[in-house]
Design a protein around this motif. Sequence first.
Motif, mmCIF file in Angstrom:
data_model
loop_
_atom_site.group_PDB
_atom_site.id
_atom_site.type_symbol
_atom_site.label_atom_id
_atom_site.label_comp_id
_atom_site.label_asym_id
_atom_site.label_seq_id
_atom_site.Cartn_x
_atom_site.Cartn_y
_atom_site.Cartn_z
ATOM 1 N N VAL A 41 -81.136 -86.948 -37.048
ATOM 2 C CA VAL A 41 -80.533 -86.888 -38.379
ATOM 3 C C VAL A 41 -80.743 -88.203 -39.131
ATOM 4 O O VAL A 41 -81.097 -88.215 -40.312
ATOM 5 C CB VAL A 41 -79.030 -86.550 -38.263
ATOM 6 N N THR A 42 -80.560 -89.342 -38.415
ATOM 7 C CA THR A 42 -80.693 -90.625 -39.095
ATOM 8 C C THR A 42 -82.131 -90.898 -39.516
ATOM 9 O O THR A 42 -82.398 -91.362 -40.630
ATOM 10 C CB THR A 42 -80.209 -91.776 -38.189
ATOM 11 N N ILE A 43 -83.069 -90.611 -38.601
ATOM 12 C CA ILE A 43 -84.476 -90.846 -38.954
ATOM 13 C C ILE A 43 -84.874 -89.950 -40.122
ATOM 14 O O ILE A 43 -85.509 -90.389 -41.088
ATOM 15 C CB ILE A 43 -85.392 -90.618 -37.735
ATOM 16 N N GLY A 44 -84.439 -88.691 -40.054
ATOM 17 C CA GLY A 44 -84.727 -87.785 -41.167
ATOM 18 C C GLY A 44 -84.160 -88.327 -42.472
ATOM 19 O O GLY A 44 -84.848 -88.370 -43.500
ATOM 20 N N ALA A 45 -82.916 -88.799 -42.402
ATOM 21 C CA ALA A 45 -82.277 -89.316 -43.617
ATOM 22 C C ALA A 45 -83.021 -90.541 -44.142
ATOM 23 O O ALA A 45 -83.233 -90.690 -45.341
ATOM 24 C CB ALA A 45 -80.819 -89.677 -43.322
ATOM 25 N N THR A 46 -83.447 -91.416 -43.205
ATOM 26 C CA THR A 46 -84.177 -92.618 -43.618
ATOM 27 C C THR A 46 -85.478 -92.246 -44.306
ATOM 28 O O THR A 46 -85.846 -92.802 -45.345
ATOM 29 C CB THR A 46 -84.480 -93.499 -42.390
ATOM 30 N N LEU A 47 -86.190 -91.286 -43.697
ATOM 31 C CA LEU A 47 -87.474 -90.884 -44.280
ATOM 32 C C LEU A 47 -87.294 -90.320 -45.687
ATOM 33 O O LEU A 47 -88.182 -90.424 -46.522
ATOM 34 C CB LEU A 47 -88.162 -89.846 -43.392
ATOM 35 N N ILE A 48 -86.152 -89.709 -45.917
ATOM 36 C CA ILE A 48 -85.906 -89.178 -47.261
ATOM 37 C C ILE A 48 -85.402 -90.273 -48.199
ATOM 38 O O ILE A 48 -85.872 -90.423 -49.323
ATOM 39 C CB ILE A 48 -84.864 -88.040 -47.192
ATOM 40 N N ALA A 49 -84.456 -91.077 -47.686
ATOM 41 C CA ALA A 49 -83.759 -92.011 -48.589
ATOM 42 C C ALA A 49 -84.618 -93.203 -48.994
ATOM 43 O O ALA A 49 -84.549 -93.648 -50.136
ATOM 44 C CB ALA A 49 -82.470 -92.505 -47.916
ATOM 45 N N VAL A 50 -85.425 -93.727 -48.071
ATOM 46 C CA VAL A 50 -86.164 -94.952 -48.400
ATOM 47 C C VAL A 50 -87.169 -94.741 -49.533
ATOM 48 O O VAL A 50 -87.119 -95.448 -50.541
ATOM 49 C CB VAL A 50 -86.808 -95.569 -47.143
ATOM 50 N N PRO A 51 -88.074 -93.749 -49.405
ATOM 51 C CA PRO A 51 -89.021 -93.590 -50.531
ATOM 52 C C PRO A 51 -88.345 -93.227 -51.851
ATOM 53 O O PRO A 51 -88.642 -93.843 -52.881
ATOM 54 C CB PRO A 51 -89.957 -92.466 -50.077
ATOM 55 N N PHE A 52 -87.404 -92.298 -51.801
ATOM 56 C CA PHE A 52 -86.759 -91.903 -53.054
ATOM 57 C C PHE A 52 -85.908 -93.041 -53.614
ATOM 58 O O PHE A 52 -85.909 -93.289 -54.817
ATOM 59 C CB PHE A 52 -85.897 -90.654 -52.854
ATOM 60 N N GLY A 53 -85.189 -93.727 -52.721
ATOM 61 C CA GLY A 53 -84.331 -94.825 -53.166
ATOM 62 C C GLY A 53 -85.156 -95.936 -53.801
ATOM 63 O O GLY A 53 -84.833 -96.422 -54.889
ATOM 64 N N LEU A 54 -86.250 -96.317 -53.121
ATOM 65 C CA LEU A 54 -87.073 -97.398 -53.673
ATOM 66 C C LEU A 54 -87.719 -96.972 -54.978
ATOM 67 O O LEU A 54 -87.755 -97.742 -55.946
ATOM 68 C CB LEU A 54 -88.145 -97.819 -52.669
ATOM 69 N N ALA A 55 -88.212 -95.745 -55.008
ATOM 70 C CA ALA A 55 -88.864 -95.280 -56.233
ATOM 71 C C ALA A 55 -87.870 -95.303 -57.397
ATOM 72 O O ALA A 55 -88.194 -95.766 -58.495
ATOM 73 C CB ALA A 55 -89.433 -93.886 -56.035
ATOM 74 N N SER A 56 -86.643 -94.848 -57.153
ATOM 75 C CA SER A 56 -85.664 -94.864 -58.242
ATOM 76 C C SER A 56 -85.343 -96.285 -58.662
ATOM 77 O O SER A 56 -85.223 -96.582 -59.848
ATOM 78 C CB SER A 56 -84.354 -94.191 -57.835
ATOM 79 N N ALA A 57 -85.190 -97.175 -57.658
ATOM 80 C CA ALA A 57 -84.870 -98.566 -57.992
ATOM 81 C C ALA A 57 -85.987 -99.163 -58.841
ATOM 82 O O ALA A 57 -85.726 -99.827 -59.851
ATOM 83 C CB ALA A 57 -84.685 -99.390 -56.715
#
Lengths: 260, 300
Positions: free
Chosen positions: B76-92
């Motif tokens: 669950v954590t790895i899945g969440a990281t794979l989703i959150a990092v690219p989207f989070g950085l792109a939004s930032a």
Amino acid sequence: MPNKNDSVKENKVVLENVNLSYSDGTESLKNVSMPFVANSTNVVFGPAGSGKSSLLRLFNRLNDLADVTLLEGQVLLDGENILDPNTDVIALRRKVGMVFARPVVLPMSIRKNLTYGLELAGEKNKTVLNESVERSLNQAALWDEVKDRLDDPAIALSGGQQQRLCLARSLANEPEIVLLDEPTSGLDPISTNKIEESLQILKKDYTIILVPHSVHQAARTADYSAFFLQGKLIEYSAGKTIYTNPQDERTRDYVEGRFG
Amino acid sequence: MNKKSTLSWKEYVITRLIKASGYSAIIFVGMILYFLLSQGLPALQEVPLSSLIADRWYPIEDYYGILPLLGGSLVVTIGATLIAVPFGLASAIYIAEIAPRWAREILKPIVEILGGLPSVVLGFLGIMVLSPTLQVWLDLPTGLSAFTGSLLLGGIAIPTIVSVAEDALDAVPRSYREAALALGATHWQTIWTVTLPAARSGVLTAIMLGIARAIGETMTVMMVTGNAPVMPNGPGALFAPVRTMTATIAAEMGEVASGSTHYHVLFFIGIVLFLISLAVNVTASAVIFRQVKRTEKLLS
Ligand SMILES: Nc1ncnc2c1ncn2[C@@H]1O[C@H](COP(=O)(O)OP(=O)(O)OP(=O)(O)O)[C@@H](O)[C@H]1O
Ligand SMILES: [Mg+2]
């Protein structure tokens, strides 16, 4: 007509009736028309807020980033108006290098700082890049000081060295014009001297446009001078007469240190 | 003379107060750690290590293998990281570097508000909306799966990442960008080669905080992952129900007899979680600290 005669130099850039205002209503340039002569040091001086930086940032369109609400007139570089919306700004910025008041080294090694511009332009050939590093560092009188540590981070250099690195970096792009906005304002007299000496040599091959940090520096370096006050061109002259025998009262006051 | 002594008297009190609150923070953490260890370590005596590191979690029949829970948390954590990092950085990057000013002024507060949403609310949305939709779309036997959990956890971590990374990007001096642009860099090249590297330590912190938030999250995963303590094996596990360590503790702690083996094992899981968080944080600060030290060395 541009005169190809050796004794009479061409105008590299010509400003025609340039007006520039920011969104807060400041009129930074008011109907400015003047030439900038090739292979010479063109000095633009005047008190704080007189529009010198705004003027310099016209040449590489860096004003595009600021809140400019009004920009009229023409800036003709080799006869072409670079304010035209169809201008290739990236190509323009390769042709017009800039050194800022405070040295801005990029967060990378000395070598990378120097090859940055060329690599962006797609240059991959190691020999070309290395030659460019050595040439530009020599032009900025920095080669001897850094040749043994090109791969060290650039922030490890002293302020004066950093500023010469910035000069070298803009030269690595092989520009035609070099803009310098108070490049020695934070430097000690020795570093200042080194930069001024480099400029003396560089003007043989480049068009130098310099905002000096003092009237003394202006008088030392100028081939052509323009005095600005509150966005207006007050006086323009070739040679150094503007410093010894200014024609306008306001220029005289400033040069003699009565205000500003 | 008189004035000086009152001043130093005040200073004395203030320094002491600050010291006291500093120490009390350490003491509280120390006490929590002591409690955790004292309740969790007996598990090692009551259950042999080989049974703890096993792949069957069925406490009623005394199977205390924590591997499926560890695996569930990891998936669950790895899945969440794979989703959150690219989207989070792109939004930032979008908010800090690309968006026009009016859009930035709308987006920034929205991100902060999203970051403050209680995770139960998200879990509820997950159960009612996300999981039925995923079940239909992906044609799964159940929508309550590791994937649903990853999506939601990713969603929870994104505001943290965006907010911290955006601040870091924003703090990069404008002169850096101008220097790059003046050398003929495009907007995108400037972001990629200068702004992001200059903000590197802040961006790394953002990612680590996001991951830390995802690891420690309990409610959401408990609500949407299906809560089946099955050993995840193979990529298919992403779409099967799992159960994480946090969800296990939260779900079972209320039902166990205090002092029983099951009770001790749940605390032991707490110790494992603690060690994992510690490892993430130590790695993160080591990375960041190394950079700080390097720049410090350079500037001295
Ligand atoms: N980005 C901007 N937005 C709004 N106003 C600006 C901006 N940049 C400059 N100005 C204003 O334009 C006027 C001219 O500024 P400019 O920076 O060109 O002066 P300068 O001659 O370079 O001054 P200095 O010697 O202090 O560098 C000033 O009144 C300044 O406040
Ligand atoms: Mg200026």
